[in-house]
Design an enzyme around this catalytic site. Structure first.
Site, PDB file in Angstrom:
ATOM      1  N   HIS A 122       0.771  -1.182  -0.139  1.00  0.00           N
ATOM      2  CA  HIS A 122       0.026  -0.114   0.029  1.00  0.00           C
ATOM      3  C   HIS A 122       0.695   1.142   0.148  1.00  0.00           C
ATOM      4  CE1 HIS A 122      -2.643   2.924   2.057  1.00  0.00           C
ATOM      5  NE2 HIS A 122      -3.287   2.725   1.091  1.00  0.00           N
ATOM      6  N   TYR A 181       7.121  15.630   4.699  1.00  0.00           N
ATOM      7  CA  TYR A 181       7.666  17.005   5.036  1.00  0.00           C
ATOM      8  C   TYR A 181       9.040  16.756   5.472  1.00  0.00           C
ATOM      9  CZ  TYR A 181       2.976  18.543   5.008  1.00  0.00           C
ATOM     10  OH  TYR A 181       1.635  19.096   4.460  1.00  0.00           O
TER      11      TYR A 181
END
Lengths: 572, 572
Positions: free
Chosen positions: B128, B412
């Site tokens: 996934h 990030y």
């Protein structure tokens, strides 16, 4: 009003500077206002009658000189000088030292002596490339200053001076002068390691060979780059006194012993870098003013001493002070013949922050500071440009103002590549404090040849960033920046356990990095490039030209090294 | 051990991810260890008999899938899927919701439902692309998750899912599910200004047109860029409670009223920037994963609220805490259907520093926070990437550890241009906190046409740097970077007096800049470039490719805009 010039004399050009520049250079002894005013007046009144005297009749055609100055070149000046040479006479009047000494201002005229000659340089002051620093020699001999600033030892400087001759010094005073001048202010400078590459001898400026630099995480003191601005002072540790001014407690005076015993000893590993490190790469783009440093005006050491914060607190620092003051100024004990000392300042919040780690260091790498690194006490301002890490510290002043020193106000600042010496306004840029992210390749050397049979190549270097920002990655390319690999970085001596991650914002020490990569098949040349990334994710700019600046500081573009691959003869 | 592939299926590739990636994604409800262990086991034991059951006979050829996974492409997987498609039967057994719910772990098998179908996705978990977040749906319906993460609404995703079908949900349970699913979690999102350019609707992500951005120093809240990760939560200010954990004082709970009255109100003008600002320029070099932001995912506002430092002190923060803790975590009230909230953390020293200016803000531009900006309370961390400025703040946790949230650990962060999704190790890079120096041109727009008769051109933009580093200069070039001029910069609304210089290290607000230059004679096109310099003298890198990274964050290369000059018809 501006007069254009036809040709340029590069020697004279080098020595010229706008009148405006004068406003920026001041010393305690000679406030600059009269000089500026005089300069402004002289640009308008060009005739001699208003200040006529014997010697003025001999002055060179300074109307031409000023025209050249305004146009930003020395061409007209040079023309004027030659025109007047023929007019000079051999028989000069004799002056006493006392008479010379009475001419030490723009109002009274500025006289100097040089090898027995007496010169009226009043008109030259505005053109002096070093600004009104020249006034420090007013009424006295030039020799001690020229010994300090070796740039004067050039033929065209002597030629220019000769144009200003107005007389001879009497024999007795000349004899006295010579006796004094046999003292070379640099004669007591310490011995240095012969492996250092000397960029300037007086003052001493030298860097280690790059290969040596990356050999050790802690740079041995002997190899640590040296950047002196003045002669190394002789300081007696028994009588040394550090003065702290500008705090509610009044003047605090500390002996070396008191500094060592009254305050906890604090040790910091910190990298220092000269603002001019890698200046030679800027020089290669277009000439800049400054020493031609290679990539090794950077080194890493452990420093021990009292925390500046602790000393300021002991002298009465408190929140009240923070409301009125913004800077901590440092004065060195190194001085020129007039007593002007080296000086710099840092922001107050850096100085007093618990996390700023600013030291009044008395040890370097576990031993007393070497003479070249500030014995007995220097400031270490981690994360901040070398120039603010004042050596041979004599005085600390907490103030509302930055240091007024030449090096704080009119040097060590960055400008746009479009700014030249005609347009620069030093007030428009902040004094360099934190430095930008930096890295360079220490091995192989540019132009090295690698044998194809060695199959792989190891590239080494250093990386560091200012402001305590930790280097988090170094990217290396072998193809000029098209593809990149991540280098291994370390923060300790090879083979030793790495130190833990420094607290956020307190990564003061550099990282050494290394990558071993297979030689790309078929390649005849490798264009090796490195670039570092710090934890603010700032990166180095790609190329030098867009960050070029007239002083050649802050040179931190990608570092590039080209290497040739020699094919194995058996295979050919 | 590694099997090479012959062709690549880009859809499947996009969905593939190394097993290793799993170790980095964890949630409170489902610790990740079993998933990783299972993954490791399954890579080695490829036969079905050890865990045989009815539905396993229907699973696709996962040996092939794993091979493809290991090789880093989906080619083999795709091949396997198609091979097995033919084997599937139309008649599926009927399961109750209870039976489905009993399969909610890798040990028991992972079942999900979608539109009445029952799927055993046990083998797919390791592949996934969103990591083990998929386990949050285990035992239940996929629809609520796919509504949150719209990336699933693609045909190839449905095709992949169909391969895992093992049965049908009984009619009664299906009816119940549908009733629940009619609730769109985004249905209570607020109205937005129609001028915003929407990059994603659910969650809402939008930026203002660049020309509007540089119109005002303080960005009106309606135009302030919006970057939501989840639906906007409905928070009742009367019952709102902020929890503060991890300090000696024990749990501190504050109502909105208490936050406003117990602590001094502090106002800061601060620019927030999304890590993905200017991502579209990275996408133009090579595709990255993320929203295609232009240059306006940055805005400037005044924020008022309690200082985080004051609240932490009230909760018992002291030097002891600093010795054991290093981070302050924030949890938002915005959550997905499983209750997982948005989360992030910042370094403790930023949170507690007097000079850090971190706010628990309840006002933006003088009014209550708008719903999109975190009503009733958000964190404002000046100088730090938007993602740490947690909105709809519910909880503050002082901890030895960073936030374990997906957005802190696996998003990030910056990587080398050579790092791709096959080689990325999120643990190797620090979470973005301070952002690098940035600037962009807001006018003219790229591709604009200027009339020669207008004679001059005005270029406008913004500039900002992270960590409180003040922008000290913006250079603008009209010739692609060959020559540079210095722009005028301002730090207030046009026509208003400029605010004073911020204290060193606390320049939180952007600068707007502008330059008016004559159109260069003869030029048919202008290649406009801008680059900013901050007071650490960091500069923007020249080009995008060398800073490209797979998440398309930290895009701060020189901004470039091309403009055509149309010659005046009369002159032609």
């Amino acid at each position: 009003m501006f007069i254009s010039t036809v040709t340029a004399n590069s020697g004279a050009m080098l020595l010229l500077r706008r009148c405006r520049g004068l406003t920026l250079l001041s010393t305690r002894r000679l406030p600059v206002a009269p000089a500026v005013a005089s300069c402004a007046v002289r640009l308008r009144s060009s005739s001699a009658e208003d200040q006529g005297s014997y010697q003025r009749a001999h002055r060179p055609g300074w109307r031409h000189a000023v025209a050249g100055l305004l146009a930003g070149t020395g061409a007209v000046l040079a023309y004027g000088l030659h025109q007047h040479k023929a007019e000079q006479e051999a028989a000069y009047p004799i002056f006493s030292q006392e008479e010379v000494t009475s001419h030490r201002s723009l109002q009274d005229g500025v006289w100097v002596t040089y090898k027995g000659g007496v010169y009226d340089i009043t008109e030259f002051v505005a053109m002096h490339p070093g600004g009104d620093k020249i006034l420090l020699a007013a009424g006295g001999a030039l020799e001690p200053f020229w010994a300090l600033y070796a740039v004067h030892n050039q033929e065209h400087v002597l030629e220019m001076l000769s144009e200003y001759k107005v007389g001879e010094l009497n024999a007795e005073d000349l004899k006295k002068q010579k006796t004094m001048q046999t003292l070379d202010p640099y004669s007591s400078d310490p011995e240095r390691h012969p492996v250092l590459r000397i960029n300037n001898l007086k003052p001493f400026n030298a860097e280690p060979p790059p290969e040596i630099l990356s050999d050790s995480f802690i740079t041995p003191s002997a190899f640590f780059f040296k950047r002196n601005h003045l002669p190394v002072p002789q300081v007696d540790p028994a009588t040394y006194l550090l003065q702290v001014e500008g705090l509610p407690g009044g003047l605090l005076t500390l002996s070396l012993e008191e500094l060592k015993t009254r305050f906890p000893k604090h040790t910091v590993t910190a990298t220092l870098q000269c603002a001019g490190n890698r200046r030679s790469e800027m020089n290669a783009v277009k000439q800049v003013k400054g020493l031609n440093w290679g990539i090794a005006a950077i080194s890493n050491a452990t420093w021990s001493g009292a925390r500046l914060r602790d000393v300021l607190l002991a002298a009465g620092y408190g929140p009240d002070v923070a409301r009125r003051a913004g800077h901590v100024q440092f004065e060195g004990l190194d001085k020129d013949v007039t007593g002007t000392t080296y000086g710099a300042s840092i922001p107050l919040n850096k100085a007093v922050s618990e996390e700023g780690d600013v030291l009044l260091a008395y040890e370097m790498n576990g031993a007393d500071l070497p003479a070249d690194h500030g014995y007995p006490v220097r400031v270490v301002v981690p994360g901040v440009v070398g120039a603010r890490n004042v050596k041979w510290l004599g005085k600390i002043i907490v103030s509302a103002d930055e240091s007024s020193s030449h090096w704080q106000q009119n040097d060590y600042k960055g400008f746009s590549p479009g700014t030249d010496w005609d347009t620069v306004n030093f007030k428009s840029a902040p004094a360099i404090q934190e430095l930008p992210v930096q890295s360079a390749i220490t091995a192989p050397a540019d132009g090295a040849v690698v044998d194809r049979s060695s199959e792989e190549l190891t590239v080494k270097g250093y990386a560091w960033s200012g402001g305590g920002r930790e280097v988090v990655r170094v990217d290396v390319s072998l193809d000029g920046g098209k593809t990149w690999q991540v280098a291994q970085i370390r923060s300790s001596e090879k083979g030793q356990a790495p130190e833990g991650t420094p607290p956020t914002g307190r990564a003061w020490a550099w990282k050494l990095w290394e990558i071993t990569a297979p030689l790309p098949p078929g390649a005849k040349e490798l264009k090796i490039v490195c670039k570092a990334v710090d934890n603010s994710y700032n990166m180095q700019p790609d190329t030098v030209a867009p960050i070029w600046n007239l002083r050649g500081v802050l040179s931190n573009a990608w570092h590039r090294v080209n290497v040739k691959i020699r094919e194995d003869e058996r295979e050919e």
